[in-house]
Motif scaffolding. Structure first.
Motif, PDB file in Angstrom:
ATOM      1  N   SER A   1       0.844  -1.191   0.000  1.00  0.00           N
ATOM      2  CA  SER A   1       0.000   0.000   0.000  1.00  0.00           C
ATOM      3  C   SER A   1       0.880   1.242   0.000  1.00  0.00           C
ATOM      4  O   SER A   1       2.039   1.203   0.425  1.00  0.00           O
ATOM      5  N   CYS A   2       0.311   2.337  -0.481  1.00  0.00           N
ATOM      6  CA  CYS A   2       1.018   3.616  -0.545  1.00  0.00           C
ATOM      7  C   CYS A   2       0.104   4.719  -0.018  1.00  0.00           C
ATOM      8  O   CYS A   2      -0.483   5.483  -0.800  1.00  0.00           O
ATOM      9  N   PRO A   3      -0.063   4.805   1.298  1.00  0.00           N
ATOM     10  CA  PRO A   3      -0.926   5.858   1.837  1.00  0.00           C
ATOM     11  C   PRO A   3      -0.330   7.238   1.632  1.00  0.00           C
ATOM     12  O   PRO A   3       0.889   7.398   1.554  1.00  0.00           O
ATOM     13  N   SER A   4      -1.189   8.225   1.536  1.00  0.00           N
ATOM     14  CA  SER A   4      -0.737   9.605   1.472  1.00  0.00           C
ATOM     15  C   SER A   4      -0.548  10.149   2.877  1.00  0.00           C
ATOM     16  O   SER A   4      -1.136   9.650   3.841  1.00  0.00           O
TER      17      SER A   4
ATOM     18  N   THR B   1      14.213  22.950  15.864  1.00  0.00           N
ATOM     19  CA  THR B   1      12.923  23.102  15.220  1.00  0.00           C
ATOM     20  C   THR B   1      12.012  23.959  16.080  1.00  0.00           C
ATOM     21  O   THR B   1      12.393  24.464  17.137  1.00  0.00           O
ATOM     22  N   GLU B   2      10.779  24.110  15.615  1.00  0.00           N
ATOM     23  CA  GLU B   2       9.757  24.854  16.344  1.00  0.00           C
ATOM     24  C   GLU B   2       8.948  23.886  17.216  1.00  0.00           C
ATOM     25  O   GLU B   2       8.968  22.673  17.004  1.00  0.00           O
ATOM     26  N   PRO B   3       8.182  24.393  18.193  1.00  0.00           N
ATOM     27  CA  PRO B   3       7.347  23.498  19.000  1.00  0.00           C
ATOM     28  C   PRO B   3       6.221  22.845  18.199  1.00  0.00           C
ATOM     29  O   PRO B   3       5.820  21.726  18.497  1.00  0.00           O
ATOM     30  N   PHE B   4       5.709  23.533  17.171  1.00  0.00           N
ATOM     31  CA  PHE B   4       4.589  23.008  16.397  1.00  0.00           C
ATOM     32  C   PHE B   4       5.011  21.802  15.565  1.00  0.00           C
ATOM     33  O   PHE B   4       6.092  21.780  14.978  1.00  0.00           O
ATOM     34  N   SER B   5       4.130  20.803  15.483  1.00  0.00           N
ATOM     35  CA  SER B   5       4.344  19.675  14.582  1.00  0.00           C
ATOM     36  C   SER B   5       2.996  19.083  14.217  1.00  0.00           C
ATOM     37  O   SER B   5       2.093  19.002  15.063  1.00  0.00           O
ATOM     38  N   GLN B   6       2.844  18.680  12.959  1.00  0.00           N
ATOM     39  CA  GLN B   6       1.605  18.052  12.500  1.00  0.00           C
ATOM     40  C   GLN B   6       1.937  16.925  11.534  1.00  0.00           C
ATOM     41  O   GLN B   6       2.842  17.042  10.709  1.00  0.00           O
ATOM     42  N   TRP B   7       1.181  15.843  11.653  1.00  0.00           N
ATOM     43  CA  TRP B   7       1.318  14.715  10.724  1.00  0.00           C
ATOM     44  C   TRP B   7      -0.062  14.127  10.506  1.00  0.00           C
ATOM     45  O   TRP B   7      -0.688  13.627  11.451  1.00  0.00           O
ATOM     46  N   VAL B   8      -0.558  14.212   9.292  1.00  0.00           N
ATOM     47  CA  VAL B   8      -1.857  13.664   8.922  1.00  0.00           C
ATOM     48  C   VAL B   8      -1.609  12.509   7.966  1.00  0.00           C
ATOM     49  O   VAL B   8      -0.962  12.676   6.934  1.00  0.00           O
ATOM     50  N   ILE B   9      -2.126  11.319   8.301  1.00  0.00           N
ATOM     51  CA  ILE B   9      -1.774  10.093   7.582  1.00  0.00           C
ATOM     52  C   ILE B   9      -3.036   9.359   7.157  1.00  0.00           C
ATOM     53  O   ILE B   9      -3.954   9.152   7.971  1.00  0.00           O
TER      54      ILE B   9
ATOM     55  N   LEU C   1      -4.792  10.150  12.075  1.00  0.00           N
ATOM     56  CA  LEU C   1      -5.051   9.094  11.105  1.00  0.00           C
ATOM     57  C   LEU C   1      -6.431   9.340  10.510  1.00  0.00           C
ATOM     58  O   LEU C   1      -7.425   9.391  11.232  1.00  0.00           O
ATOM     59  N   VAL C   2      -6.496   9.549   9.204  1.00  0.00           N
ATOM     60  CA  VAL C   2      -7.739   9.960   8.559  1.00  0.00           C
ATOM     61  C   VAL C   2      -7.986   9.113   7.318  1.00  0.00           C
ATOM     62  O   VAL C   2      -7.105   8.407   6.828  1.00  0.00           O
ATOM     63  N   ALA C   3      -9.226   9.220   6.801  1.00  0.00           N
ATOM     64  CA  ALA C   3      -9.563   8.508   5.565  1.00  0.00           C
ATOM     65  C   ALA C   3      -9.084   9.266   4.337  1.00  0.00           C
ATOM     66  O   ALA C   3      -8.775   8.662   3.308  1.00  0.00           O
ATOM     67  N   ASP C   4      -9.020  10.611   4.438  1.00  0.00           N
ATOM     68  CA  ASP C   4      -8.669  11.426   3.275  1.00  0.00           C
ATOM     69  C   ASP C   4      -7.735  12.548   3.730  1.00  0.00           C
ATOM     70  O   ASP C   4      -8.129  13.445   4.481  1.00  0.00           O
ATOM     71  N   VAL C   5      -6.512  12.511   3.246  1.00  0.00           N
ATOM     72  CA  VAL C   5      -5.502  13.509   3.612  1.00  0.00           C
ATOM     73  C   VAL C   5      -5.639  14.782   2.779  1.00  0.00           C
ATOM     74  O   VAL C   5      -5.157  15.844   3.168  1.00  0.00           O
TER      75      VAL C   5
END
Length: 459
Positions: A208-211, A243-251, A269-273
């Motif tokens: 699989s190749c998730p975005s 780095t900065e304190p902020f971080s985001q990762w949507v998978i 973790l989402v269905a649509d990035v």
């Protein structure tokens, strides 16, 4: 004295560190492109997940060409620090997620073993846009792919896994490409079609190749950064990242053989990035590129200087709020106006010292998804993008290379286009159907007129 497992006890007491047994953790992830961003982002999340009780997700990092990161990290047993800086406050943590760093040309057997190992279940990527070896139309450039990329390495590993019955892999792109998972899948299929067609059906069924969408500002570390850190924590860390304190990762939650509990430590973790990815590319990355080319022209070195410039900030705000945001189909609860405000605040953080030259690199590989897709969407709606066109003119002046080196894989082609066509014709030849930068956007007559007027360098 250098950071290492043996010297951990010598660290200053205010340095946080992992609490799990590193030796008991098997490698579950192989990562291509182990630069500063990966160390401050995906490895940081994975370290936090293992610290929360997840097991067997240690990382083998891979450098495709340079041995510099291996020279930084391997003598430190894979250990390094992440320092978050904001408002004069610095918080440092030792990260234990990376087991070792392999340099692909130097350790082909070890890399093949890592990729084909039964416990390896995920391969992640931060190879930058140009690492995907795409032709200008977005298809795979097979000659580039055969010239030291990850494609032949993966093809070999996939064959070994198929023949051994080991099972497939999740290939997780963490680079700034629109629909990066879908693009990676398509490019990998193109490579297999050309070089290993017998693997195509197995790849489709078993892998699989998730975005994903990644967001954290990670400037290049300097010698001054590292020296100041050593004085503060009591050990030298040659692989340190800041780095900065902020971080985001949507998978996109599409994994074939499990994953770390990244969602327990802040990832989504989402269905649509797509809504998050599009907002990041067109707003954050689009603004960053505008700050880079306009800021360099105005004599600035850093992002926080450029965003404070009264001649630049209004353009960047307009780019995000009035040009990019209307082209994005926001997810429920996704406030794009608030996102723009938070980005401006992050850009203004003087503690980061994010160099504009770092952002300006490889512009030909970045601006299609950062600017041209917005231009295309706005043009289809009958609307203009004067802020993006102003930034695009600055990029065109930048790649002309007057008095500076152009760090771009298409530098020679861009210089040739300038030489052959000059100010009056450069936009026509680059942004037309079949042009060097053709694809998402074809310049209208009004756009070409705007660029021609904007291109002469101010006196």
């Amino acid at each position: 004295m250098r950071l290492s497992r043996e010297n951990l006890g010598r660290l200053s007491r205010d340095v946080a560190r992992y609490g799990y047994d590193r030796d008991a953790q098997a490698v579950g992830i192989v990562h291509f492109g182990i630069g500063a961003f990966h160390r401050a982002h995906q490895a940081w999340y994975t370290d936090a997940a293992m610290n929360g009780g997840d097991r067997d997700w240690a990382i083998t990092g891979v450098s495709l060409r340079s041995g510099s990161v291996a020279e930084q990290m391997n003598p430190q047993d894979g250990l390094y620090t992440v320092t978050e800086r904001s408002g004069g406050v610095a918080r440092t943590r030792v990260i234990g997620a990376v087991r070792e760093v392999l340099v692909a040309p130097q350790s082909p057997a070890a890399l093949a073993a890592a990729l084909s190992a039964p416990r390896t279940r995920i391969v992640t990527f931060t190879v930058t846009e140009k690492g995907y070896c795409r032709a200008p139309d977005g298809s795979l450039d097979l000659a580039l792919a055969d010239g030291g990329s990850f494609y032949p390495l993966l093809a070999t590993a996939l064959r070994q896994r198929r023949d051994a019955g080991t099972g497939g892999l999740t290939l997780l792109s963490c680079d700034n490409l629109a629909a990066n998972g879908r693009q990676l899948a398509g490019l990998m299929q193109q490579y297999l079609t050309a070089r290993a067609p017998d693997l195509l059906d197995w790849f489709a069924a078993e892998c699989s190749c998730p975005s994903s969408m990644v967001d954290r500002i990670v400037p290049a570390s300097t010698n001054e950064d590292r020296a100041g850190l050593a004085e503060r924590i009591g050990l030298e860390d040659r692989a340190a990242v800041f780095t900065e304190p902020f971080s985001q990762w949507v998978i996109e939650d599409s994994f074939v053989a499990g994953r770390p509990g990244w969602e327990k430590v802040g990832a989504q973790l989402v269905a649509d990035v797509a809504p998050y990815e599009t907002a990041k590319l067109r707003m954050l990355n689009g603004a960053h590129s505008a700050l880079a080319y306009l800021g360099l022209e105005h004599g600035h070195d850093y992002v926080h200087q450029a965003v404070a410039d009264p001649d630049i900030r209004p353009l960047v705000e307009r780019l995000m709020r009035e040009e990019a945001a209307p082209t994005i189909a926001a997810a429920p609860g996704q406030d794009l106006d608030a996102y723009a405000s938070s980005l401006l605040e992050r850009f203004a953080n003087p503690a980061l010292n994010h160099r504009l030259e770092q952002i300006a690199m490889d512009g030909s590989q970045k601006i299609p998804q950062r600017w041209l897709e917005t231009l295309a969407a706005r043009g289809a709606a009958g609307a203009g993008c004067p802020a993006i066109l102003t930034a695009l003119a600055a990029w065109l002046r930048h790649v002309r290379g007057d008095g500076h080196k152009v760090d771009d894989p298409l530098a020679a082609e861009l210089a040739g286009a300038w030489s052959a066509h000059g100010t009056s014709g450069i936009a026509d030849v680059l942004f037309c159907a079949g042009g060097l930068m053709g694809g998402p956007w074809t310049a209208r007559e009004s756009d070409r007129a705007f660029l021609a007027k904007a291109l002469p360098r101010p006196a």
